[in-house]
Design an enzyme around this catalytic site. Structure first.
Site, PDB file in Angstrom:
ATOM      1  N   SER A  96       1.907  -0.813  -5.162  1.00  0.00           N
ATOM      2  CA  SER A  96       2.595  -1.758  -5.689  1.00  0.00           C
ATOM      3  C   SER A  96       3.798  -1.994  -4.611  1.00  0.00           C
ATOM      4  O   SER A  96       3.787  -1.731  -3.646  1.00  0.00           O
ATOM      5  CB  SER A  96       3.357  -0.930  -6.885  1.00  0.00           C
ATOM      6  OG  SER A  96       4.153   0.193  -6.124  1.00  0.00           O
ATOM      7  N   LYS A  97       4.873  -2.884  -5.299  1.00  0.00           N
ATOM      8  CA  LYS A  97       5.950  -3.516  -4.438  1.00  0.00           C
ATOM      9  C   LYS A  97       6.595  -2.372  -3.541  1.00  0.00           C
ATOM     10  O   LYS A  97       6.967  -2.395  -2.524  1.00  0.00           O
ATOM     11  CB  LYS A  97       6.943  -4.367  -5.112  1.00  0.00           C
ATOM     12  CG  LYS A  97       6.308  -5.684  -5.511  1.00  0.00           C
ATOM     13  CD  LYS A  97       7.285  -6.544  -6.266  1.00  0.00           C
ATOM     14  CE  LYS A  97       6.516  -7.916  -6.490  1.00  0.00           C
ATOM     15  NZ  LYS A  97       7.510  -8.736  -7.222  1.00  0.00           N
ATOM     16  N   ARG A  98       6.978  -1.216  -4.132  1.00  0.00           N
ATOM     17  CA  ARG A  98       7.561  -0.070  -3.650  1.00  0.00           C
ATOM     18  C   ARG A  98       6.652   0.395  -2.159  1.00  0.00           C
ATOM     19  O   ARG A  98       7.148   1.352  -1.365  1.00  0.00           O
ATOM     20  CB  ARG A  98       7.687   1.090  -4.470  1.00  0.00           C
ATOM     21  CG  ARG A  98       6.555   1.846  -5.021  1.00  0.00           C
ATOM     22  CD  ARG A  98       7.241   2.753  -6.264  1.00  0.00           C
ATOM     23  NE  ARG A  98       5.985   3.399  -6.744  1.00  0.00           N
ATOM     24  CZ  ARG A  98       5.320   4.466  -6.500  1.00  0.00           C
ATOM     25  NH1 ARG A  98       6.059   5.150  -5.285  1.00  0.00           N
ATOM     26  NH2 ARG A  98       4.482   5.153  -6.889  1.00  0.00           N
TER      27      ARG A  98
END
Length: 463
Positions: free
Chosen positions: A245-247
């Site tokens: 994911s973006k994290r």
């Protein structure tokens, strides 16, 4: 193969092309190229509210950057609405689809009652025509959806290129909505018609689509269409084992281009996330195409490893000519407001590229040649000490009078060290801090040679 290989990638323009979709595109492209087939780009833009032209542009730019050339497309689903409506009309006429007038409130009540009975929430088929069945009266003012008449018995089975044989009972599938009340077709229906019309032979996609496949197979069979072969590759996981994911840094593909990664390196790295050719880690695009026959796709999820990507990218970066790197670094510097010609950058790239994993890191190094530096207070206090200042002033005077080349600069430094009884690190670190803004660089004489003499003298005058 008895059938011409035609693969596709079909991203939705509700966001930018992310790493998982890029890998799927790569696998589909490599499979088609290996078998002498064709690769198609399709934009699935029926989610009108969330689709944007910016996302479309980014998807096409990412495919171009990765050099995943497509033979047909891009096709846009919103330009094919007439075709979808034609197929739905045919299905309504032959009985493989029907109109359902359930209101959202009725569907909510239906599901709530099923949950209360401990049943799986699903459409109960109340508007499904059956021999001898009396349908409810059509309610006034309700626009119907169109549902696919899914088989009630038997199983849907297919041999998956990755997972082997998969079988789903038709009793697990309810009658899928294929057109909304306003007439717009739904995702699973559009995909089926597109794959049918475009004669897609192999569908390689993420395993989050496994649940869609039996529904799509049943619709294809109802249409009398030839089925593609399916291959569902496991998702890419982040370093912590969760879905990427973006994290985890799972940003758009084009942000990797902006950060200074090379397309061939990204293709090399992405291809190893869920596929292998023995123990080979580094290989060319041509080798990938030669080897990618659809076998050796992993059944287990791959894990994103930023350090491994950097290692792969550093390998490709070191293999580039200095002139080619200079063009990329010039663009990196331009984003920072620094103008530097490729001719100026070429020798600098040759000196610094072995220290860098990306062209962004190269630009971090080379910016000191074209913009003022700001050494940290800690570096100044540690290295530009009272014990070294006299030597720095003496070296500055020597550098003002010598021929400007590496050999003469090195000789001037050695003479200064001898005259002031200093060791090389004491003087070299101080020079680096003042001239380069940092205490660690390649050999100081090689670094200084590439600066204009006036810049070096000006930065040494601060002592």
């Amino acid at each position: 193969m008895t059938r011409k290989v035609r693969t596709r990638i079909a991203p939705s323009p509700t966001g930018f092309l992310h790493l998982g979709t890029a890998r799927t595109a790569l696998f589909s492209w490599a499979f088609a190229r290996h078998h002498g087939g064709e690769f198609i780009l399709r934009i699935e833009d029926t989610d009108v509210a969330r689709s944007t032209q910016e996302a479309v542009d980014q998807i096409i730019a990412a495919m171009k950057w990765l050099r995943l050339d497509y033979d047909e497309g891009p096709f846009f689903q919103m330009q094919r609405l007439a075709r979808y409506r034609e197929v739905i009309a045919k299905m309504l006429a032959d009985g493989s689809a029907y109109r359902c007038y359930c209101t959202p409130q009725e569907l909510d009540a239906m599901r709530e009652a099923q949950r209360a009975r401990g049943e799986k929430p699903r459409y109960d088929g109340r508007w499904r025509p059956e021999p001898g069945k009396t349908l409810p009266a059509v309610p006034p003012g309700v626009e119907p959806v169109v549902r696919f008449r899914n088989p009630l018995d038997g199983d849907v089975s297919w041999h998956d290129m990755v997972k082997g044989t998969i079988s789903i009972s038709n009793r697990e599938l309810d009658d899928l909505i294929i057109a909304r009340p306003d007439g717009t077709p739904t995702y699973n229906f559009c995909v089926v018609v597109d794959d049918w019309d475009m004669q897609i032979s192999h569908v390689i996609r993420g395993d989050d689509h496994v649940n869609n496949t039996p529904r799509q197979i049943n619709i294809l069979r109802a249409l009398g269409a030839e089925l593609p072969e399916y291959g569902h590759v496991p998702m890419i996981l982040g370093p912590d084992g969760d879905k990427l994911s973006k994290r985890h840094g799972a940003v758009s593909v084009m942000q990797y281009e902006e950060a200074g990664y090379l397309p061939d390196a990204m293709v090399n790295y992405l291809s190893r996330l869920g596929w292998s050719h023995g123990d080979d880690e580094l290989f060319t695009r041509e080798q990938l195409v030669s080897w990618f026959d659809g076998h050796h796709l992993a059944k287990s999820p791959a894990q994103w490893d930023a350090a491994k990507l950097n290692w792969v990218n550093a390998h490709y970066l070191k293999g580039m000519t200095d002139a080619s790197l200079a063009a990329l670094v010039s663009a990196q510097l331009a984003r920072r407001g620094i103008v530097a010609s490729e001719a100026q950058l070429t020798p600098l790239c040759g000196l610094f590229k072995d220290r860098c994993a990306t062209t962004g890191e190269l630009a971090d190094w080379l910016g000191m040649y074209f913009a003022d530096v700001a050494p940290s207070e800690q570096d100044l206090a540690s290295h530009v000490t009272d014990a070294v200042r006299p030597a720095l002033r003496a070296l500055r005077d020597k550098l003002a009078a010598i021929e400007w080349n590496k050999a003469a600069i090195g000789a001037a430094i050695k003479e200064t060290l001898a005259a002031h009884s200093l060791k090389m690190p004491q003087l070299a670190h101080a020079v680096r801090v003042l001239v380069c803004g940092r205490a660690q660089t390649p050999s100081i004489d090689a670094v200084l040679e590439l600066f204009p003499r006036d810049t070096v003298l000006a930065r040494l005058r601060s002592v």
